[in-house]
Design an enzyme around this catalytic site. Structure first.
Site, PDB file in Angstrom:
ATOM      1  N   PHE A   1     -15.621  -0.064  -3.862  1.00  0.00           N
ATOM      2  CA  PHE A   1     -14.891   1.185  -4.307  1.00  0.00           C
ATOM      3  C   PHE A   1     -15.595   2.292  -4.550  1.00  0.00           C
ATOM      4  O   PHE A   1     -15.469   3.136  -5.427  1.00  0.00           O
ATOM      5  CB  PHE A   1     -14.290   0.523  -5.790  1.00  0.00           C
ATOM      6  CG  PHE A   1     -13.081  -0.002  -5.819  1.00  0.00           C
ATOM      7  CD1 PHE A   1     -12.778  -1.063  -4.607  1.00  0.00           C
ATOM      8  CD2 PHE A   1     -12.003   0.145  -6.746  1.00  0.00           C
ATOM      9  CE1 PHE A   1     -11.531  -1.449  -4.635  1.00  0.00           C
ATOM     10  CE2 PHE A   1     -10.845  -0.708  -6.795  1.00  0.00           C
ATOM     11  CZ  PHE A   1     -10.523  -1.439  -5.618  1.00  0.00           C
ATOM     12  N   GLY A   2     -16.995   2.421  -3.582  1.00  0.00           N
ATOM     13  CA  GLY A   2     -17.473   3.640  -3.710  1.00  0.00           C
ATOM     14  C   GLY A   2     -18.772   3.438  -4.348  1.00  0.00           C
ATOM     15  O   GLY A   2     -19.801   4.460  -4.272  1.00  0.00           O
TER      16      GLY A   2
ATOM     17  N   LYS B   1     -22.695   7.705  -5.277  1.00  0.00           N
ATOM     18  CA  LYS B   1     -22.071   8.910  -5.640  1.00  0.00           C
ATOM     19  C   LYS B   1     -21.738   9.019  -7.017  1.00  0.00           C
ATOM     20  O   LYS B   1     -22.100   9.877  -7.675  1.00  0.00           O
ATOM     21  CB  LYS B   1     -20.893   9.229  -4.813  1.00  0.00           C
ATOM     22  CG  LYS B   1     -19.593   8.459  -5.220  1.00  0.00           C
ATOM     23  CD  LYS B   1     -18.231   8.606  -4.445  1.00  0.00           C
ATOM     24  CE  LYS B   1     -17.062   7.922  -4.786  1.00  0.00           C
ATOM     25  NZ  LYS B   1     -15.930   8.353  -3.955  1.00  0.00           N
TER      26      LYS B   1
ATOM     27  N   SER C   1     -13.851  -4.135   1.158  1.00  0.00           N
ATOM     28  CA  SER C   1     -14.587  -3.240   0.038  1.00  0.00           C
ATOM     29  C   SER C   1     -16.026  -3.223   0.225  1.00  0.00           C
ATOM     30  O   SER C   1     -16.795  -3.721  -0.778  1.00  0.00           O
ATOM     31  CB  SER C   1     -14.246  -3.989  -1.249  1.00  0.00           C
ATOM     32  OG  SER C   1     -14.479  -2.860  -2.437  1.00  0.00           O
TER      33      SER C   1
ATOM     34  N   TYR D   1       0.944  -1.302   0.001  1.00  0.00           N
ATOM     35  CA  TYR D   1       0.168  -0.007   0.135  1.00  0.00           C
ATOM     36  C   TYR D   1       0.820   1.143   0.090  1.00  0.00           C
ATOM     37  O   TYR D   1       2.053   1.178   0.664  1.00  0.00           O
ATOM     38  CB  TYR D   1      -0.793   0.131   1.119  1.00  0.00           C
ATOM     39  CG  TYR D   1      -2.036  -0.821   1.263  1.00  0.00           C
ATOM     40  CD1 TYR D   1      -2.377  -1.626   0.232  1.00  0.00           C
ATOM     41  CD2 TYR D   1      -2.812  -1.257   2.454  1.00  0.00           C
ATOM     42  CE1 TYR D   1      -3.489  -2.561   0.035  1.00  0.00           C
ATOM     43  CE2 TYR D   1      -3.916  -2.133   2.321  1.00  0.00           C
ATOM     44  CZ  TYR D   1      -4.080  -2.872   1.295  1.00  0.00           C
ATOM     45  OH  TYR D   1      -4.921  -3.689   1.224  1.00  0.00           O
TER      46      TYR D   1
END
Length: 345
Positions: free
Chosen positions: A237-238, A243, A233, A53
Site C-alpha cells: 500500500f505504498g 513516501k 501489493s 473494484y
C-alpha cells in the site's frame, strides 16, 4: 519484458501485471487509459481487475474499474491481451453486489461473470479468479484461524463444477484462486484431478518484504502442484516506497481512506519500513526499487501485480525491473526479515 507460463495452462503472461484497483476512484478514465497505454507500450500483456473494484469498495463506484478497462480494451487486439478478473465472495458487507454475494455457487458465479463481461465489453476472460475463499479462514490482515466463525459454505467441488460450465461455454479460459491458504489450494487441485474439473493455474496473494507468509507452506504446495503465484501489493500500500517516512500525510490510500490499511497498523511495520529504506539508501536505489526488484525476481513469483495512480509512479515501477538484488543483498534483506518477521501478514 519477460513472459512466463502461468501454472499448467497455456497463458504466456508478462512478468509484470498491471493492476487497476484505483481506476474509477483515484483515477478517472482518461488518466487510467494513459497508464494502461504506457504499460502496453512497455510490453505488459497481463491486466488484472475485479467486479468489486475500485477500492475501497462502495455502491457508488461499483463496477467502474471493469468499465474503464473495457473501453480501453476496445482499442487493443483482444487476442494479445491476457485479461483477468475476480468474483467477489461471501462474508463481506457488499450488499450492492448481486444483492450481497451469497457464495460461489453456480447462480452467483454465472451472474458475476456475465456482469463482468458486459462491463469489460468482451466475450471471455482469460483468467477468472475467486477473490477470496467461500469458507471461513483468516484473510485481509487477519492472522488467526477461528473455528467459532464456521458457517455454511459452498463445497469446493461445487465451486469447480460451476466454473467448469463457464469454461465449457467459452466465457472463461482458465481459473484461479486468491487470498488462499495451503489447505484450499490442495483441495482445489485434488478435486479437479479426481473429477475431471478445471485445474487452478494461479493463486493471487499478497507478497512483499513485510509479508512473506507465502513462503511458509504455500510456496512448496504451489511448486509441487504447478500453481503460479500472482504477487499483489508488492509495495504494501505504498509503505515500502518510503513516501510516508518523509511525509506521514503523503497522498495515498492509507491517508485518503480512513481504516483502509488496518493490516499495516501493526507494531513492527514502521521499524521494518525504516530498516528496508535504510538498506535501499545504502545501496543507492529507491526504497520502491528495492521492494519491487526483490519481488520481481523471486523464483516463486510468476507475475507481480503493480499499481500506479500517477505516470511517474508507473515509470519507477517499470525501471525497477532492471534492478536485481545480488546474493549479498538478499542476505541483508533476510537479516531484516528475521528481525521483523512478517509484520504485515
Amino acid at each position: 519484458m519477460e513472459y512466463r507460463t502461468l501454472g499448467e495452462g497455456a497463458l504466456q503472461v508478462s512478468a509484470i501485471c498491471m493492476g487497476t484497483m484505483t481506476f474509477g476512484e483515484q483515477n478517472d478514465e482518461a488518466q487510467a487509459h494513459a497508464l494502461l497505454d504506457r504499460a502496453w507500450e512497455a510490453g505488459i500483456n497481463f491486466y488484472d481487475t475485479a467486479e468489486m473494484y475500485p477500492v475501497p469498495a462502495r455502491a457508488e463506484t461499483y463496477g467502474a474499474t471493469e468499465r474503464i478497462l473495457g473501453t480501453w480494451l476496445r482499442r487493443k487486439p483482444r487476442d494479445r491481451v491476457i485479461l483477468a478478473t475476480k468474483a467477489a465472495g461471501p462474508a463481506r458487507s457488499l450488499d450492492w453486489i448481486r444483492g450481497g454475494p451469497g457464495g460461489f455457487d453456480e447462480r452467483n458465479l454465472r451472474e458475476a461473470i456475465e456482469g463482468s463481461l458486459r462491463r469489460l465489453q468482451t466475450d471471455y476472460v482469460d483468467l477468472y479468479q475467486l477473490h477470496w475463499p467461500d469458507r471461513n479462514q483468516p484473510m485481509f490482515g487477519q492472522w488467526q484461524f477461528d473455528p467459532d466463525k464456521e458457517r455454511p459454505t459452498v463445497p469446493i467441488r461445487a465451486q469447480l463444477e460451476a466454473l467448469a460450465k463457464l469454461v465449457e461455454e467459452g466465457k472463461v479460459r482458465y481459473v484461479g484462486v486468491s487470498n488462499e491458504h495451503p489447505w484450499g489450494v490442495m483441495q482445489f487441485v485434488r478435486l479437479a484431478e479426481e473429477h475431471g474439473l478445471p485445474r487452478i493455474v494461479s493463486i493471487q496473494n499478497a507478497y512483499h518484504l513485510m509479508n512473506r507468509t507465502f513462503e511458509y507452506g504455500l510456496e512448496e504446495v504451489c511448486f509441487r502442484e504447478r500453481v503460479g503465484l500472482l504477487a499483489y501489493s508488492p509495495l504494501a500500500f505504498g509503505l515500502l516506497s518510503g513516501k510516508y517516512l518523509a511525509d506521514p500525510h503523503a497522498e495515498g490510500r492509507l491517508t485518503r481512506f480512513a481504516n483502509f490499511g488496518q493490516r499495516y497498523a501493526k507494531p513492527n511495520v514502521q521499524p521494518a519500513v525504516e530498516a528496508y529504506a535504510r538498506l535501499a539508501r545504502e545501496l543507492g536505489v529507491s526504497p520502491a526499487t528495492l521492494a519491487l526488484g526483490w519481488v520481481y525476481h523471486r523464483r516463486c513469483v510468476t507475475s507481480t501485480i503493480i499499481g500506479a495512480t500517477r505516470p511517474e509512479q508507473l515509470e519507477e515501477n517499470l525501471r525497477a525491473w532492471d534492478w536485481r538484488p545480488s546474493p549479498e543483498v538478499l542476505a541483508r534483506i533476510d537479516e531484516i526479515h528475521l528481525r521483523y518477521t512478517n509484520p504485515a501478514p
